[in-house]
Design an enzyme around this catalytic site. Structure first.
Site, PDB file in Angstrom:
ATOM      1  N   HIS A  59     -43.074 -29.114 -12.021  1.00  0.00           N
ATOM      2  CA  HIS A  59     -43.961 -28.042 -12.516  1.00  0.00           C
ATOM      3  C   HIS A  59     -45.368 -28.585 -12.789  1.00  0.00           C
ATOM      4  CE1 HIS A  59     -41.649 -24.352 -13.062  1.00  0.00           C
ATOM      5  NE2 HIS A  59     -40.673 -24.987 -13.680  1.00  0.00           N
ATOM      6  N   CYS A 117     -34.925 -21.233 -12.826  1.00  0.00           N
ATOM      7  CA  CYS A 117     -36.230 -21.481 -13.437  1.00  0.00           C
ATOM      8  C   CYS A 117     -36.620 -20.258 -14.246  1.00  0.00           C
ATOM      9  CB  CYS A 117     -37.275 -21.766 -12.358  1.00  0.00           C
ATOM     10  SG  CYS A 117     -38.905 -22.149 -13.024  1.00  0.00           S
ATOM     11  N   LEU A 118     -37.129 -20.491 -15.451  1.00  0.00           N
ATOM     12  CA  LEU A 118     -37.524 -19.367 -16.308  1.00  0.00           C
ATOM     13  C   LEU A 118     -38.691 -18.595 -15.700  1.00  0.00           C
ATOM     14  CD1 LEU A 118     -37.173 -21.088 -19.804  1.00  0.00           C
ATOM     15  CD2 LEU A 118     -35.615 -19.417 -18.759  1.00  0.00           C
ATOM     16  N   GLY A 174     -35.275 -26.484 -20.348  1.00  0.00           N
ATOM     17  CA  GLY A 174     -36.543 -27.194 -20.195  1.00  0.00           C
ATOM     18  C   GLY A 174     -37.666 -26.186 -20.069  1.00  0.00           C
ATOM     19  N   HIS A 193     -37.247 -31.473 -12.401  1.00  0.00           N
ATOM     20  CA  HIS A 193     -37.685 -30.071 -12.248  1.00  0.00           C
ATOM     21  C   HIS A 193     -38.948 -29.837 -13.081  1.00  0.00           C
ATOM     22  CE1 HIS A 193     -36.613 -25.559 -12.244  1.00  0.00           C
ATOM     23  NE2 HIS A 193     -37.509 -25.649 -13.214  1.00  0.00           N
ATOM     24  N   GLU A 194     -38.977 -30.375 -14.309  1.00  0.00           N
ATOM     25  CA  GLU A 194     -40.139 -30.166 -15.196  1.00  0.00           C
ATOM     26  C   GLU A 194     -41.371 -30.917 -14.694  1.00  0.00           C
ATOM     27  OE1 GLU A 194     -39.731 -27.770 -16.953  1.00  0.00           O
ATOM     28  OE2 GLU A 194     -37.561 -27.759 -17.143  1.00  0.00           O
ATOM     29  N   GLN A 242     -45.972 -23.192 -17.417  1.00  0.00           N
ATOM     30  CA  GLN A 242     -45.185 -21.949 -17.493  1.00  0.00           C
ATOM     31  C   GLN A 242     -45.640 -21.040 -18.629  1.00  0.00           C
ATOM     32  OE1 GLN A 242     -41.252 -24.237 -17.210  1.00  0.00           O
ATOM     33  NE2 GLN A 242     -40.757 -22.358 -16.129  1.00  0.00           N
TER      34      GLN A 242
HETATM   35  O1  GNR Z   1     -33.281 -23.400 -17.997  1.00  0.00           O
HETATM   36  C1  GNR Z   1     -33.347 -24.030 -16.934  1.00  0.00           C
HETATM   37  N1  GNR Z   1     -32.203 -24.431 -16.322  1.00  0.00           N
HETATM   38  C2  GNR Z   1     -32.169 -25.316 -15.263  1.00  0.00           C
HETATM   39  C3  GNR Z   1     -30.969 -25.440 -14.553  1.00  0.00           C
HETATM   40  C4  GNR Z   1     -30.871 -26.333 -13.508  1.00  0.00           C
HETATM   41  C5  GNR Z   1     -31.962 -27.106 -13.159  1.00  0.00           C
HETATM   42  C6  GNR Z   1     -33.150 -26.986 -13.845  1.00  0.00           C
HETATM   43  C7  GNR Z   1     -33.263 -26.106 -14.892  1.00  0.00           C
HETATM   44  S1  GNR Z   1     -34.751 -25.970 -15.772  1.00  0.00           S
HETATM   45  C8  GNR Z   1     -34.664 -24.315 -16.321  1.00  0.00           C
HETATM   46  C9  GNR Z   1     -35.821 -23.992 -17.254  1.00  0.00           C
HETATM   47  C10 GNR Z   1     -37.129 -24.085 -16.494  1.00  0.00           C
HETATM   48  O2  GNR Z   1     -37.513 -23.248 -15.714  1.00  0.00           O
HETATM   49  N2  GNR Z   1     -37.837 -25.158 -16.677  1.00  0.00           N
HETATM   50  O3  GNR Z   1     -38.997 -25.320 -16.021  1.00  0.00           O
HETATM   51 NI    NI Z   2     -38.757 -24.201 -14.143  1.00  0.00          NI
END
Ligand code: GNR
Ligand code: NI
Length: 176
Positions: free
Chosen positions: A144, A98-99, A49, A140-141, A54
């Site tokens: 953000h 999270c990236l 995601g 999670h997204e 980001q």
């Molecule tokens: O790549 C991602 N893996 C992930 C693993 C578990 C829960 C959420 C994520 S999202 C993350 C990519 C990211 O930072 N998205 O904002």
């Molecule tokens: Ni993230």
């Protein structure tokens, strides 16, 4: 077709990751191009995601593809103005990453299932019931877009430890 490009991903801590993002009033070609760039950036990372803040764009746009099986058809999704309409009482705990917080992982508990409404790349309203990793990822997204990171769910000491590591990482990257 226009060439897509990989955009640099902002690393925590950064004030842009703490902002509440603005809804997208109309979906323009420029926004569709941004979504394509975000998908390419996400697949390249690789991640499941990516949210617009980001890559430094403070607008309510996320992309995701949580298909993990090797050889399965990919499912690139583009969600403008995503909204959670319903969340289950039942929760799920996933080890999240999270990236914007590279190489740091921690368990986060969230609703196991969510119903989400959004506008697709053609501006059409879509609704879907997400479960499993998709449900975790979409939450999670959307976090953000509200300036919230998964480490905000952790105990302050653990959060502080991760933030210090990221400050150090950024300092080393800047010197490299
Ligand atoms: O790549 C991602 N893996 C992930 C693993 C578990 C829960 C959420 C994520 S999202 C993350 C990519 C990211 O930072 N998205 O904002
Ligand atoms: Ni993230």
């Amino acid at each position: 077709m226009m060439a897509m490009s990989i955009r640099p991903i902002i690393i925590h801590p950064d004030p842009r990751l703490k902002k509440v993002c603005a809804p997208v009033p109309v979906i323009t070609d420029e926004l569709r191009r941004l979504a394509d760039d975000m998908l390419e950036t996400m697949y390249d990372a690789p991640g499941i995601g990516l949210a617009a803040p980001q890559v430094g764009v403070l607008k309510r746009l996320v992309v995701m593809d949580c298909v993990k099986e090797e050889g399965a058809a990919p499912r690139p999704m583009v969600l403008f103005n995503p909204e959670i309409l319903w969340a289950s009482e039942e929760t799920n705990t996933y080890e999240e990453g999270c990236l914007s917080i590279p190489d740091q992982y921690a368990d986060v508990e969230r609703p196991a299932e969510v119903k989400v409404r959004w506008l697709d790349r053609d501006g059409k309203v879509q609704e879907e019931h997400f479960t499993g990793l998709w449900a975790t990822c979409v939450q999670h997204e959307i976090d953000h877009l509200n300036g919230k990171l998964f480490i905000d769910y952790l105990k302050p000491l653990k959060r502080q430890m991760i933030t210090r590591k990221m400050i150090k990482l950024k300092r080393e990257k800047a010197r490299a």
